[in-house]
Design a protein around this motif. Structure first.
Motif, PDB file in Angstrom:
ATOM      1  N   GLU A  49       3.323   9.911  12.486  1.00 59.75           N
ATOM      2  CA  GLU A  49       4.274  11.403  12.574  1.00 59.75           C
ATOM      3  C   GLU A  49       5.463  11.445  11.780  1.00 59.75           C
ATOM      4  OE1 GLU A  49       6.899  10.992  16.494  1.00 59.75           O
ATOM      5  OE2 GLU A  49       5.396  10.753  17.226  1.00 59.75           O
ATOM      6  N   LYS A  50       6.314  10.416  11.172  1.00 56.89           N
ATOM      7  CA  LYS A  50       7.086  10.337  10.889  1.00 56.89           C
ATOM      8  C   LYS A  50       7.141  11.593   9.025  1.00 56.89           C
ATOM      9  CE  LYS A  50      10.975   8.223   9.640  1.00 56.89           C
ATOM     10  NZ  LYS A  50      12.342   8.406  10.977  1.00 56.89           N
ATOM     11  N   PHE A  51       6.252  11.116   8.782  1.00 52.73           N
ATOM     12  CA  PHE A  51       6.119  11.970   7.623  1.00 52.73           C
ATOM     13  C   PHE A  51       4.534  13.084   7.371  1.00 52.73           C
ATOM     14  CE2 PHE A  51       7.652   7.592   5.718  1.00 52.73           C
ATOM     15  CZ  PHE A  51       7.741   8.244   5.356  1.00 52.73           C
ATOM     16  N   ASP A  52       4.382  13.667   8.788  1.00 52.88           N
ATOM     17  CA  ASP A  52       3.392  14.812   9.150  1.00 52.88           C
ATOM     18  C   ASP A  52       1.913  14.344   8.022  1.00 52.88           C
ATOM     19  OD1 ASP A  52       2.342  16.331  10.567  1.00 52.88           O
ATOM     20  OD2 ASP A  52       3.309  17.681   8.565  1.00 52.88           O
ATOM     21  N   VAL A  53       1.265  13.447   8.448  1.00 52.61           N
ATOM     22  CA  VAL A  53       0.098  12.949   7.507  1.00 52.61           C
ATOM     23  C   VAL A  53      -0.842  12.512   8.501  1.00 52.61           C
ATOM     24  CG1 VAL A  53       1.781  12.524   5.580  1.00 52.61           C
ATOM     25  CG2 VAL A  53       0.758  10.759   7.059  1.00 52.61           C
ATOM     26  N   THR A  54      -2.228  12.397   8.257  1.00 57.59           N
ATOM     27  CA  THR A  54      -3.180  11.849   8.873  1.00 57.59           C
ATOM     28  C   THR A  54      -3.878  10.641   7.878  1.00 57.59           C
ATOM     29  OG1 THR A  54      -4.376  13.944   9.527  1.00 57.59           O
ATOM     30  CG2 THR A  54      -5.367  12.294   9.917  1.00 57.59           C
ATOM     31  N   ILE A  55      -3.844   8.811   8.408  1.00 60.12           N
ATOM     32  CA  ILE A  55      -3.834   8.093   7.504  1.00 60.12           C
ATOM     33  C   ILE A  55      -5.922   7.717   8.064  1.00 60.12           C
ATOM     34  CG2 ILE A  55      -3.826   5.822   6.460  1.00 60.12           C
ATOM     35  CD1 ILE A  55      -1.005   6.150   7.285  1.00 60.12           C
ATOM     36  N   SER A  56      -6.480   7.892   7.834  1.00 59.08           N
ATOM     37  CA  SER A  56      -7.469   7.114   7.856  1.00 59.08           C
ATOM     38  C   SER A  56      -7.812   6.636   8.505  1.00 59.08           C
ATOM     39  CB  SER A  56      -9.110   7.886   6.729  1.00 59.08           C
ATOM     40  OG  SER A  56      -8.750   7.534   6.305  1.00 59.08           O
ATOM     41  N   ASP A  57      -9.518   5.545   9.365  1.00 58.92           N
ATOM     42  CA  ASP A  57      -8.684   4.065   9.701  1.00 58.92           C
ATOM     43  C   ASP A  57      -9.409   3.495   7.739  1.00 58.92           C
ATOM     44  OD1 ASP A  57      -8.591   5.231  12.572  1.00 58.92           O
ATOM     45  OD2 ASP A  57     -10.695   4.947  13.405  1.00 58.92           O
ATOM     46  N   ASP A  58     -10.116   4.080   7.426  1.00 58.00           N
ATOM     47  CA  ASP A  58     -10.744   3.142   6.042  1.00 58.00           C
ATOM     48  C   ASP A  58      -9.416   3.115   5.603  1.00 58.00           C
ATOM     49  OD1 ASP A  58     -13.494   3.430   7.063  1.00 58.00           O
ATOM     50  OD2 ASP A  58     -13.916   4.397   5.425  1.00 58.00           O
ATOM     51  N   ASP A  59      -9.003   4.626   5.310  1.00 57.51           N
ATOM     52  CA  ASP A  59      -6.883   4.543   4.336  1.00 57.51           C
ATOM     53  C   ASP A  59      -6.348   2.981   4.731  1.00 57.51           C
ATOM     54  OD1 ASP A  59      -8.215   6.190   2.327  1.00 57.51           O
ATOM     55  OD2 ASP A  59      -6.770   8.064   3.459  1.00 57.51           O
ATOM     56  N   ALA A  60      -6.646   2.943   6.729  1.00 63.71           N
ATOM     57  CA  ALA A  60      -5.164   2.217   6.767  1.00 63.71           C
ATOM     58  C   ALA A  60      -5.452   0.960   7.085  1.00 63.71           C
ATOM     59  CB  ALA A  60      -5.518   2.740   8.604  1.00 63.71           C
ATOM     60  N   ARG A  61      -6.866   0.269   6.873  1.00 67.35           N
ATOM     61  CA  ARG A  61      -7.572  -0.857   6.047  1.00 67.35           C
ATOM     62  C   ARG A  61      -6.705  -1.108   4.669  1.00 67.35           C
ATOM     63  NH1 ARG A  61     -12.582   1.310   8.347  1.00 67.35           N
ATOM     64  NH2 ARG A  61     -12.426   0.886  10.656  1.00 67.35           N
ATOM     65  N   ASP A  62      -6.835  -0.342   3.759  1.00 69.61           N
ATOM     66  CA  ASP A  62      -6.043  -0.876   2.929  1.00 69.61           C
ATOM     67  C   ASP A  62      -4.431  -1.133   2.463  1.00 69.61           C
ATOM     68  OD1 ASP A  62      -8.738  -0.600   1.795  1.00 69.61           O
ATOM     69  OD2 ASP A  62      -8.818   1.292   1.311  1.00 69.61           O
ATOM     70  N   ILE A  63      -4.115  -0.285   3.641  1.00 71.42           N
ATOM     71  CA  ILE A  63      -2.680  -0.603   3.307  1.00 71.42           C
ATOM     72  C   ILE A  63      -2.296  -1.874   4.290  1.00 71.42           C
ATOM     73  CG2 ILE A  63      -0.333   0.776   4.697  1.00 71.42           C
ATOM     74  CD1 ILE A  63      -2.112   3.426   4.838  1.00 71.42           C
ATOM     75  N   ARG A  64      -1.770  -3.072   3.005  1.00 69.61           N
ATOM     76  CA  ARG A  64      -1.604  -4.087   3.616  1.00 69.61           C
ATOM     77  C   ARG A  64       0.649  -4.304   3.452  1.00 69.61           C
ATOM     78  NH1 ARG A  64      -6.526  -5.803   4.353  1.00 69.61           N
ATOM     79  NH2 ARG A  64      -7.611  -5.347   2.503  1.00 69.61           N
ATOM     80  N   THR A  65       0.644  -3.668   2.683  1.00 71.51           N
ATOM     81  CA  THR A  65       2.062  -3.472   2.228  1.00 71.51           C
ATOM     82  C   THR A  65       3.180  -2.512   2.514  1.00 71.51           C
ATOM     83  OG1 THR A  65       2.034  -3.222  -0.369  1.00 71.51           O
ATOM     84  CG2 THR A  65       1.234  -6.052   0.794  1.00 71.51           C
ATOM     85  N   VAL A  66       3.973  -2.268   2.183  1.00 68.06           N
ATOM     86  CA  VAL A  66       5.389  -1.116   2.550  1.00 68.06           C
ATOM     87  C   VAL A  66       5.048  -0.686   1.471  1.00 68.06           C
ATOM     88  CG1 VAL A  66       7.527  -0.624   2.294  1.00 68.06           C
ATOM     89  CG2 VAL A  66       7.376  -3.088   3.607  1.00 68.06           C
ATOM     90  N   GLN A  67       4.668  -1.131  -0.051  1.00 76.47           N
ATOM     91  CA  GLN A  67       4.306  -0.276  -1.010  1.00 76.47           C
ATOM     92  C   GLN A  67       3.205   0.519  -0.727  1.00 76.47           C
ATOM     93  OE1 GLN A  67       7.208  -0.363  -3.477  1.00 76.47           O
ATOM     94  NE2 GLN A  67       5.806   1.358  -4.103  1.00 76.47           N
ATOM     95  N   ASP A  68       2.758  -0.080  -0.832  1.00 74.46           N
ATOM     96  CA  ASP A  68       1.147   0.562   0.184  1.00 74.46           C
ATOM     97  C   ASP A  68       1.467   1.059   0.333  1.00 74.46           C
ATOM     98  OD1 ASP A  68      -0.554  -1.476  -1.686  1.00 74.46           O
ATOM     99  OD2 ASP A  68      -1.055  -2.686   0.387  1.00 74.46           O
TER     100      ASP A  68
END
Length: 77
Positions: A49-68
């Motif tokens: 919502e904040k960045f007007d992007v779509t994050i897929s479920d697969d991509d979301a699984r790889d996001i573990r840190t703020v830097q990610d």
């Protein structure tokens, strides 16, 4: 501090109810913030919502840190 970092920190602080000043690029959502699956869902939703992007479920699984999430956003915004 980049504008993106500040915006990411705002989403995290709002969703996780933590002090914004404790969030760093190295902060791990699960290990440091004790985010469960629902927290992770709301974080991803907040970032989308904040960045007007779509994050897929697969991509979301790889996001573990703020830097990610910062790297992800910077590539897509």
């Amino acid at each position: 501090m980049s504008d993106y970092l500040q915006m990411v920190k705002e989403v995290i602080a709002d969703v996780m109810k933590v002090d914004i000043d404790t969030i760093t690029p190295e902060t791990n959502f699960i290990e440091d913030l004790k985010a469960d699956s629902m927290d992770q869902f709301f974080l991803v939703d907040g970032f989308c919502e904040k960045f007007d992007v779509t994050i897929s479920d697969d991509d979301a699984r790889d996001i573990r840190t703020v830097q990610d999430i910062l790297d992800y956003i910077e590539k897509r915004v």
